[in-house]
Enzyme design. Structure first.
Site, PDB file in Angstrom:
ATOM      1  N   LYS A  65       0.802  -1.226   0.000  1.00 57.15           N
ATOM      2  CA  LYS A  65       0.000   0.000   0.000  1.00 57.15           C
ATOM      3  C   LYS A  65       0.837   1.279   0.000  1.00 57.15           C
ATOM      4  O   LYS A  65       0.380   2.324  -0.469  1.00 57.15           O
ATOM      5  CB  LYS A  65      -0.962  -0.002   1.186  1.00 57.15           C
ATOM      6  CG  LYS A  65      -2.026  -1.090   1.078  1.00 57.15           C
ATOM      7  CD  LYS A  65      -3.042  -1.032   2.199  1.00 57.15           C
ATOM      8  CE  LYS A  65      -4.057  -2.154   2.046  1.00 57.15           C
ATOM      9  NZ  LYS A  65      -5.170  -2.046   3.000  1.00 57.15           N
ATOM     10  N   ASN A  86      -4.769   2.038  -1.747  1.00 54.69           N
ATOM     11  CA  ASN A  86      -5.333   0.688  -1.862  1.00 54.69           C
ATOM     12  C   ASN A  86      -6.188   0.530  -3.119  1.00 54.69           C
ATOM     13  O   ASN A  86      -6.737  -0.544  -3.359  1.00 54.69           O
ATOM     14  CB  ASN A  86      -6.160   0.333  -0.617  1.00 54.69           C
ATOM     15  CG  ASN A  86      -7.527   0.982  -0.635  1.00 54.69           C
ATOM     16  OD1 ASN A  86      -7.641   2.195  -0.821  1.00 54.69           O
ATOM     17  ND2 ASN A  86      -8.578   0.191  -0.443  1.00 54.69           N
ATOM     18  N   ASP A 101      -9.734   2.598   1.738  1.00 53.19           N
ATOM     19  CA  ASP A 101      -9.712   2.036   3.099  1.00 53.19           C
ATOM     20  C   ASP A 101     -10.238   3.064   4.086  1.00 53.19           C
ATOM     21  O   ASP A 101     -10.977   2.744   5.016  1.00 53.19           O
ATOM     22  CB  ASP A 101      -8.279   1.664   3.507  1.00 53.19           C
ATOM     23  CG  ASP A 101      -7.837   0.320   2.969  1.00 53.19           C
ATOM     24  OD1 ASP A 101      -8.699  -0.502   2.608  1.00 53.19           O
ATOM     25  OD2 ASP A 101      -6.614   0.080   2.927  1.00 53.19           O
ATOM     26  N   GLY A 127       1.575   0.093   9.506  1.00 48.12           N
ATOM     27  CA  GLY A 127       1.719  -0.045   8.058  1.00 48.12           C
ATOM     28  C   GLY A 127       0.722   0.782   7.276  1.00 48.12           C
ATOM     29  O   GLY A 127       0.104   1.724   7.803  1.00 48.12           O
ATOM     30  N   GLY A 128       0.533   0.416   6.018  1.00 49.63           N
ATOM     31  CA  GLY A 128      -0.343   1.182   5.135  1.00 49.63           C
ATOM     32  C   GLY A 128      -1.782   1.241   5.604  1.00 49.63           C
ATOM     33  O   GLY A 128      -2.438   2.286   5.503  1.00 49.63           O
TER      34      GLY A 128
END
Length: 246
Positions: A65, A86, A101, A127-128
């Site tokens: 991502k 995403n 997201d 994280g992403g």
């Protein structure tokens, strides 16, 4: 034939192909198909686009991502602010990154976590997916701390060892953005003091396969409110579909 798909490293857990295939059948969309593309690294995106010229839209899952961002021609404003992508729209060979997201998480959290109950949140992982969660919490004005195995001291991130029973009293929303517990590794869970959970806690797991991870099972045993990532998946997918067709 218009092609859509999902890129990621391991996609055995994903429901995306099933969701879109059923959507196409239900809505009588006959000129579209959705495929899964497992890539060893994000850099392979360029090769994929060359080998699949009919691709007009992609979803992106872990761990790409953030890695796909330098590979794209353009970033939508929200995705740029979040620092994770995403959803990719492909038009005339040009790629533009979006973050749905954020849309999916924010709308489901608003329903799951009532304003009258809102205190502070712990976000497990950095994280992403976590980046979209942070943006949604900021938008809803929910203070939060991130928890990481390798915390960024400048951002005042916490280690798992710092999660004490006292801390759990102040943070009643716990969001798992890590892949811990995701199929096929369903016997794993974040390292938390689960005996400190109460009926006043809200546990949200972005993982949706299995439907109830060990993290959520521990919450349910303590009487906490629990929510998995399935509704978030559906809502971000619908938002992606709208972007691909805009």
């Amino acid at each position: 034939m218009l092609k859509f798909g999902l890129i990621g490293k391991k996609l055995g857990h994903s429901f995306s192909k099933k969701y879109f295939s059923e959507k196409f059948e239900r809505e009588g969309i006959q000129d579209a198909q959705y495929e899964l593309y497992e890539l060893p690294e994000a850099q392979e995106l360029k090769s994929l686009l060359k080998s699949e010229p009919e691709l007009v839209g992609l979803n992106v899952t872990v761990p790409f991502k953030q890695d796909v961002i330098p590979l794209l021609d353009e970033l939508e404003g929200t995705a740029a602010k979040i620092g994770a992508v995403n959803t990719i729209r492909i038009n005339g060979g040009k790629t533009k990154g979006f973050n749905t997201d954020y849309i999916g998480f924010k709308s489901t959290l608003e329903e799951f976590y009532p304003p009258s109950e809102r205190k502070q949140a712990l976000v497990l992982g950095t994280g992403g997916a976590a980046k979209a969660v942070w943006a949604a919490l900021d938008a809803l004005q929910v203070p939060y701390k991130s928890v990481s195995r390798n915390p960024n001291q400048a951002k005042e991130e916490l280690t798992y060892g710092q999660l004490t029973p006292t801390l759990f009293q102040a943070y009643n929303l716990i969001i798992n953005t890590t892949p811990l517990g995701m199929y096929p590794h369903t016997d794993s869970l974040p390292d938390l003091p689960y005996n400190s959970l109460t009926g006043q806690h809200y546990l949200y797991d972005l993982v949706y396969n299995p439907e109830q991870t060990l993290f959520l099972k521990e919450g349910a045993l303590a009487g906490a409110q629990i929510c998995n990532g399935l509704d978030m998946l559906y809502r971000q997918a619908d938002a992606a579909w709208a972007i691909w067709n805009s």
